[in-house]
Design an enzyme around this catalytic site. Structure first.
Site, mmCIF file in Angstrom:
data_model
loop_
_atom_site.group_PDB
_atom_site.id
_atom_site.type_symbol
_atom_site.label_atom_id
_atom_site.label_comp_id
_atom_site.label_asym_id
_atom_site.label_seq_id
_atom_site.Cartn_x
_atom_site.Cartn_y
_atom_site.Cartn_z
ATOM 1 N N HIS A 94 0.829 -1.208 0.000
ATOM 2 C CA HIS A 94 0.000 0.000 0.000
ATOM 3 C C HIS A 94 0.861 1.255 0.000
ATOM 4 C CE1 HIS A 94 -3.333 2.708 1.110
ATOM 5 N NE2 HIS A 94 -2.468 3.245 1.960
ATOM 6 N N GLU A 95 1.904 1.274 0.825
ATOM 7 C CA GLU A 95 2.780 2.443 0.872
ATOM 8 C C GLU A 95 3.580 2.585 -0.414
ATOM 9 O OE1 GLU A 95 2.095 4.481 3.021
ATOM 10 O OE2 GLU A 95 0.995 3.203 4.401
ATOM 11 N N HIS A 98 1.629 4.547 -2.836
ATOM 12 C CA HIS A 98 1.762 6.002 -2.731
ATOM 13 C C HIS A 98 3.020 6.491 -3.441
ATOM 14 C CE1 HIS A 98 -1.673 6.799 -0.271
ATOM 15 N NE2 HIS A 98 -1.256 6.064 0.737
#
Length: 227
Positions: A94-95, A98
């Site tokens: 998920h990071e 980003h």
């Protein structure tokens, strides 16, 4: 009086339930702790290598899992940095999502980054004004100044709610348009895919809880300042 109490109860529930659900989902998939051969940090670095983003660093942090677009760094909590659980690798992906957004110039991420700067300042000024109301009255000896000062204070706190709400589309994009396809490209056990989706949903909904908590804080101040 009753409608206000009902509203307060609704906000309180809205603030607590998402947070409890997020913690439950994250905790559930932390076991078994050796589900995957790579740790969260190793998976993040492997994804960054494949995506040709070598300038993005991965570090362990005590400030919660996040991506810092100013420093180009992914911060993972110890349990996700060192862990080999489904939660660890999914949160790491998920990071990375980003980081991908940042690399391709995803505008909502950049808008959020700018908004966080002024919202942080706005919240500090707002809290300072509200806490300083007695001092403002003592120095000015003018009750008429209290209303605009209180209004500015509450508006400053409300900027936090706005930032969290604007953040939601960015989080869902990082989870489902970026992270999930990366995980499905050979990193996840097939049977873990629906569980990974739940974790990614929880990662995004973290900001719903944060927005509700900010809204609750604003509501409490409005109740306190109400004549």
């Amino acid at each position: 009086m009753i409608p206000l109490l009902v509203l307060g109860a609704i906000i309180l529930v809205a603030a607590g339930v998402p947070g409890l659900w997020v913690r439950r989902v994250m905790g559930r998939y932390r076991t078994p702790g050796d589900r995957y051969r790579m740790t969260g940090a190793e998976l993040a670095r492997d994804l960054l290598r494949r995506l040709e983003l070598p300038h993005v660093e991965v570090e362990q942090t005590t400030q919660g899992d996040h991506y810092d677009p100013l420093r180009r760094r992914i911060g993972l909590s110890r349990e996700n940095y060192e862990g080999r659980s489904l939660t660890a690798v999914t949160v790491a992906a998920h990071e990375v999502g980003h980081a991908v957004q940042d690399a391709i110039g995803y505008r909502p991420l950049h808008w959020r980054t700018r908004m966080v700067r002024w919202a942080t300042a706005g919240q500090r000024v707002g809290a300072g004004l509200l806490l300083g109301l007695p001092l403002i009255l003592a120095v000015s000896r003018s009750p008429a100044l209290l209303l605009p000062a209180a209004a500015l204070g509450v508006a400053g706190l409300a900027t936090g709610v706005l930032v969290h709400l604007v953040t939601l589309p960015t989080e869902f994009d990082a989870s489902f348009r970026r992270a999930m396809p990366l995980l499905e490209a050979g990193y996840l056990h097939p049977e873990d895919r629906p569980h990974a989706r739940r974790i990614l949903q929880a990662a995004a909904l973290t900001y719903v809880a944060a927005a509700a908590m900010s809204l609750l804080n604003v509501w409490l101040w409005l109740r306190l300042l109400r004549p």
